[in-house]
Design an enzyme around this catalytic site. Structure first.
Site, PDB file in Angstrom:
ATOM      1  CG  ASP A 125      -4.567  20.914  -5.379  1.00 30.46           C
ATOM      2  OD1 ASP A 125      -5.482  21.465  -5.992  1.00 30.46           O
ATOM      3  OD2 ASP A 125      -3.362  21.102  -5.640  1.00 30.46           O
ATOM      4  CD  GLU A 142      -7.344   6.192  13.512  1.00 31.06           C
ATOM      5  OE1 GLU A 142      -7.089   7.100  14.330  1.00 31.06           O
ATOM      6  OE2 GLU A 142      -6.472   5.647  12.808  1.00 31.06           O
TER       7      GLU A 142
END
Ligand code: GLC
Length: 558
Positions: free
Chosen positions: A214, A263
């Site tokens: 956002d 990751e």
């Protein structure tokens, strides 16, 4: 398949169709009139049958709901209005079993004023570490009773609010670019970045496939918080000329987050909501080590006119190509008037501004709007890259354009004293069953915003299996888009129509073949080239086989 294409095919998001769910308004399981997570889970089959790849869910975290959940009080929990963390897990589980990925919303620019950090800041003195997580400043003027600068809230009024200090005296001011209950974080404080990374990991560990970020262009503010030059147009000029948007330092945040998501396994994505112009500045957000995608609001704001459409498509493709990212396309979301309504008005060159519509405003031509919306969607779904759909557009839903003032809930309405009507019109609960109370939104008749009468005839059950329905058109288009790998295609404009004022025509070439797209944006019937086979059409063709005005066709020569 060329090397480039096999690279493209390995990343699901490069050509994905992603469906936005606004959880308050999609499906209500408990009958309180507000949608919820169990409601979504129960209706996921609709999305699997529609043929989308993923869903993005607007915020469902703990929140006082002053901005419909974009005011987060606890980033690691679910608001009781929407359910529980166990409900979120169940939703993820069912979506994944159906082959749907799930993107959640992340609101890093501001929290709710009910967030523990902000409450601690209020209870702590000026200059304390608790205050340093937000943007507290002393006021201007002798008594400090003028705001620290001239910034305005996007929801109306000044972007600063003065607090009462613990000793009962008027004190410092805090920045809120949105509602007064949405204090902006201070992203120059490393504690803020660490906390948000931990939130990201919390949801990645639960299995989400990515985040929609956002106000991605707003996190970092210009050092010293200088006054804004109000002679610049707030929305349509160069956003980087304004001290609160598109600062260069924001890119460090996204490099860090990219490392975090990488990751994890599963090709998870970061999608930015960045209202940034021009397109070259926006492209910086999707450089190889930053976000995967940003929404293409330039395209959303393009009128239904051939030259404007052509220019927007060309510029969008060029901007993202310059950094090797896929282009995205979007026509509707929870912040703008739905395209079936926008396009029901006369179209003028230049960017469309789409404020809310009220009963006193000129009303759209609904049937023209939906006809053009279907045609515009057929242009969008053929374009190379990734496409975003907003809930209900697959039903051709219009905005509620005659909501009574007392029903309005968007904070914009109150903060501007009703001058701006706000975004409630596009947020009305979805009609599932035309004959049920509340159109089957939930087990009760209650819906948090009233549904326009026409929603009953546009309900999912009325459109299911109906040959000419918008729902069946979307299904057919998504299946064709998938079969032809249109999202992985390369677009070209035929020279002879390159400047045509009324007809938009392009070809998308994919490993599977070529699809020509012909949209009649303004002329009387356009002839279909001989030998071309019509794969899909947004409305019936003319009796002479020509493409009528405001109709798009997909054609194949194979
Ligand atoms: C974004 C959201 C909008 C919200 C605002 C503040 O623009 O899409 O709905 O009001 O941010 O969080």
């Amino acid at each position: 398949m060329s090397g480039a294409n096999s690279e493209v095919a390995t990343h699901w998001w490069r050509d994905a169709v992603i469906y936005q769910i606004y959880p308050r308004s999609w499906a209500d399981a408990d009958g309180d009139g507000v949608g919820d997570l169990p409601g979504i889970t129960a209706r996921l089959d609709h999305l699997a049958a529609l043929g989308v790849d993923a869903l993005w869910i607007s915020p469902f975290y703990t929140s006082p709901q002053n901005d419909a959940g974009y005011d987060v009080a606890d980033y690691r929990d679910v608001d009781p209005l929407f359910g529980t963390l166990a409900d979120a897990d169940a939703l993820l589980d069912k979506a994944h079993r159906l082959g749907l990925r799930v993107i959640v919303d992340l609101v890093p620019n501001h929290s709710s004023s009910e967030h523990a950090w902000f409450q601690a800041a209020l209870a702590s003195p000026p200059g304390s570490p608790e205050r340093a997580r937000y943007l507290f400043r002393d006021g201007r003027g002798e008594r400090g009773d003028e705001p620290p600068n001239n910034w305005q809230s996007l929801f109306g009024g000044p972007a600063w609010e003065r607090i009462i200090e613990a000793d009962g005296t008027p004190g410092q001011w805090y920045l809120h670019l949105f509602d007064v209950s949405q204090p902006d974080f201070d992203w120059s404080n490393p504690e803020v970045g660490d906390e948000m990374e931990s939130v990201i990991r919390f949801w990645l560990d639960r299995g989400v496939d990515g985040f929609r970020i956002d106000v991605a262009h707003g996190l970092v503010k210009a050092a010293g918080l200088p006054d804004e030059d109000h002679s610049l147009d707030r929305h349509l000029s160069r956003t980087d000329l304004m001290p609160m948007w598109d600062r260069d330092e924001v890119h460090d945040v996204y490099r860090r987050w990219r490392n975090v998501v990488e990751e994890y396994d599963g090709d998870r994505v970061l999608v930015g909501e960045a209202w940034v112009t021009p397109a070259e500045r926006l492209a910086r957000y999707v450089r190889a080590d930053e976000l995967h995608q940003t929404f293409n609001f330039d395209y959303l704001m393009t009128p239904w006119l051939a030259p404007d459409q052509r220019a927007a498509i060309t510029a969008s493709l060029a901007a993202t190509a310059s950094v090797g990212a896929p282009t995205t396309w979007v026509l509707s979301n929870h912040d703008v008037v739905r395209h079936a309504t926008r396009l029901g008005y006369p179209q003028r060159p230049g960017p469309v501004s789409a404020p809310g519509i009220g009963a006193a405003d000129p009303q759209p031509d609904r049937l023209l709007g939906v006809r053009r919306a279907r045609a515009a969607t057929m242009v969008m779904l053929a374009l190379p890259g990734s496409a975003y759909l907003y809930q209900g557009e697959e039903l051709g839903l219009p905005d509620a354009t005659e909501l009574p003032d007392e029903a309005r809930q968007d904070p914009t309405f109150a903060r501007t004293g009703g001058r701006e009507l706000g975004r409630d019109g596009c947020r009305v609960p979805i009609p599932w069953e035309g004959a049920s109370p509340g159109c089957g939104f939930g087990p009760s008749a209650s819906t948090w915003l009233p549904q326009p009468k026409v929603y009953a005839e546009l309900a999912v059950d009325r459109q299911q299996g109906a040959a000419d329905s918008t729902l069946e058109l979307y299904r057919a288009l998504l299946a064709l888009r998938h079969d032809w790998s249109l999202g992985q295609g390369v677009l070209s404009w035929p020279e002879e129509l390159a400047d045509d004022a009324e007809v938009l025509r392009f070809t998308v070439t994919t490993p599977r073949g070529a699809v020509a797209v012909l949209a009649n944006v303004g002329s009387d019937g356009v002839r279909i080239p001989n030998a071309a086979r019509v794969l899909a059409s947004s409305a019936e063709l003319g009796q002479d086989g020509t493409v009528p005005r405001d109709v798009t066709v997909w054609l194949s020569n194979d």
